[in-house]
Scaffold this motif. Sequence first.
Motif, PDB file in Angstrom:
ATOM      1  N   SER A 258       0.828  -1.207   0.000  1.00 57.23           N
ATOM      2  CA  SER A 258       0.000   0.000   0.000  1.00 57.23           C
ATOM      3  C   SER A 258       0.862   1.257   0.000  1.00 57.23           C
ATOM      4  CB  SER A 258      -0.955   0.002   1.192  1.00 57.23           C
ATOM      5  OG  SER A 258      -0.242   0.017   2.418  1.00 57.23           O
ATOM      6  N   TYR A 281     -13.000  -0.060   3.854  1.00 50.95           N
ATOM      7  CA  TYR A 281     -11.657  -0.605   4.038  1.00 50.95           C
ATOM      8  C   TYR A 281     -11.478  -1.167   5.437  1.00 50.95           C
ATOM      9  CZ  TYR A 281      -6.578  -0.759   4.700  1.00 50.95           C
ATOM     10  OH  TYR A 281      -5.299  -1.162   5.006  1.00 50.95           O
ATOM     11  N   ARG A 298      -5.532   4.381   2.423  1.00 50.85           N
ATOM     12  CA  ARG A 298      -6.626   5.317   2.142  1.00 50.85           C
ATOM     13  C   ARG A 298      -6.241   6.288   1.027  1.00 50.85           C
ATOM     14  NH1 ARG A 298      -7.027   3.397   7.167  1.00 50.85           N
ATOM     15  NH2 ARG A 298      -9.141   3.068   7.987  1.00 50.85           N
ATOM     16  N   ILE A 301      -6.832   4.355  -2.188  1.00 43.27           N
ATOM     17  CA  ILE A 301      -8.263   4.225  -2.486  1.00 43.27           C
ATOM     18  C   ILE A 301      -8.829   5.536  -3.010  1.00 43.27           C
ATOM     19  CG2 ILE A 301     -10.544   3.826  -1.471  1.00 43.27           C
ATOM     20  CD1 ILE A 301      -9.123   1.960   0.564  1.00 43.27           C
ATOM     21  N   PHE A 309     -15.624   6.169  -1.033  1.00 40.72           N
ATOM     22  CA  PHE A 309     -15.045   5.476   0.119  1.00 40.72           C
ATOM     23  C   PHE A 309     -15.844   5.788   1.378  1.00 40.72           C
ATOM     24  CE2 PHE A 309     -11.522   5.598   3.461  1.00 40.72           C
ATOM     25  CZ  PHE A 309     -11.682   4.253   3.769  1.00 40.72           C
ATOM     26  N   LEU A 356     -12.580  -3.827   1.049  1.00 43.04           N
ATOM     27  CA  LEU A 356     -11.157  -3.859   0.735  1.00 43.04           C
ATOM     28  C   LEU A 356     -10.327  -4.135   1.972  1.00 43.04           C
ATOM     29  CD1 LEU A 356     -10.886  -0.652  -1.471  1.00 43.04           C
ATOM     30  CD2 LEU A 356     -10.698  -3.006  -2.295  1.00 43.04           C
ATOM     31  N   ILE A 382      -6.382  -4.166  -1.958  1.00 40.90           N
ATOM     32  CA  ILE A 382      -6.147  -2.867  -2.588  1.00 40.90           C
ATOM     33  C   ILE A 382      -5.380  -3.015  -3.902  1.00 40.90           C
ATOM     34  CG2 ILE A 382      -4.703  -0.807  -2.339  1.00 40.90           C
ATOM     35  CD1 ILE A 382      -5.756  -0.434   0.404  1.00 40.90           C
TER      36      ILE A 382
END
Length: 392
Positions: A258, A281, A298, A301, A309, A356, A382
């Motif tokens: 990520s 998430y 985040r 995303i 989201f 996610l 993700i």
Amino acid sequence: MPDPLTHPSEIFMETVSALRGGERVVTCYQCGTCSGSCPTATAMDYTPRALLHMIRLGLGERVLHSRAIWLCTSCYLCTERCPREIKITDTVIGLRSLAIGRDLDVPENLKVMRDTVTTHYNISGDANDTRLIWSQNLEEGALAFRQKRQAEVLFFIGCVASFYPMVYGIPQAMVQVMQQADVDFATLGGEEWCCGYPLFSAGMEKEVVPLMEHNIARAREMGAKLLVTTCPSCYYTWEHIYPRLSPQPLGFEVLHASQFLARLIEDGKLKLGGVEQVVTYHDPCDLGRKSGVYDAPRQVIESIPGVEFREMEAARQDAMCCGGGGDVQMVDESVTAAVAARRVRQAQRTGARILLSACQQCKRTLMAAARKEKVRMRVMDIAELVWRAVEA
């Protein structure tokens, strides 16, 4: 009668010597925050608060025979919330280590796991030279990385993504995203060994060392400047455990996928198309509470056009565990399933269509729970969502 605060039990003293900060157990004032936070407390014979109290009272032998020490998912929520800053999770791992050393009621599956990892170098018992089996469904042009022995970026796959078909899509997506971004990367193939985290979590730290030495040596031989992994447990091990156990610095940077994806997007190396989906998430425990990585997932995303989201009610440091950590699934799969079902219900309340996470084990447990609970929600990593955006 001796005061347990000034004359702690033998088990307490052993726990203190085995753990960093274990002596803080004496400061527990029995508020019950740990027990109220524990996702598996209802399945335990003694709650976390009771365990701490029993240690202080000199009842350590009873603690070592307890089912409770094997049902800790190592989620760190109790440690995060403890007003006395007691490292409760570390204390439980220390108790596991003592129980193993004395061979007291150690779950048979954990013994099998230990023997499997130390002989096959992975948690599944498959031939370790088949670690790249997940890549067989990729197009021929995407397989060039399999022949590389030198690269700037080492993609460390991890046991779960290497051997469990349910999550093959995660390394497949990550490989294709890196190729799209022109990343010079390679894997260790059959030379990748289990990072050792399942052993560490089970209280078997000394068995981690030879795995660590092998993995570090292979990474250095590759000339890697950066190690990337989609597995939070592998990330936690490379970033936090190895530096403590290794006499020398690693010599390269370690990032979770990520974080790496966020960097690629920020540097303009990925062109993302629109994905019209409502998503939520789930913070993996090893990535969030234990490693402090909350923002990068985040950022990824929110960088994808079209994505709406929605946060769950329990997020970031308060996120509920998926139930798949701490080797609990090997001890009692029903406990893991119950925890995962509660987390899926929390996700469902957001109205999202996609749940996610950034962890292959989280994907396994949450996907199984969604199917069992008949929750119409797709569970994705993700990296898979990013690849979908790249393809769009």
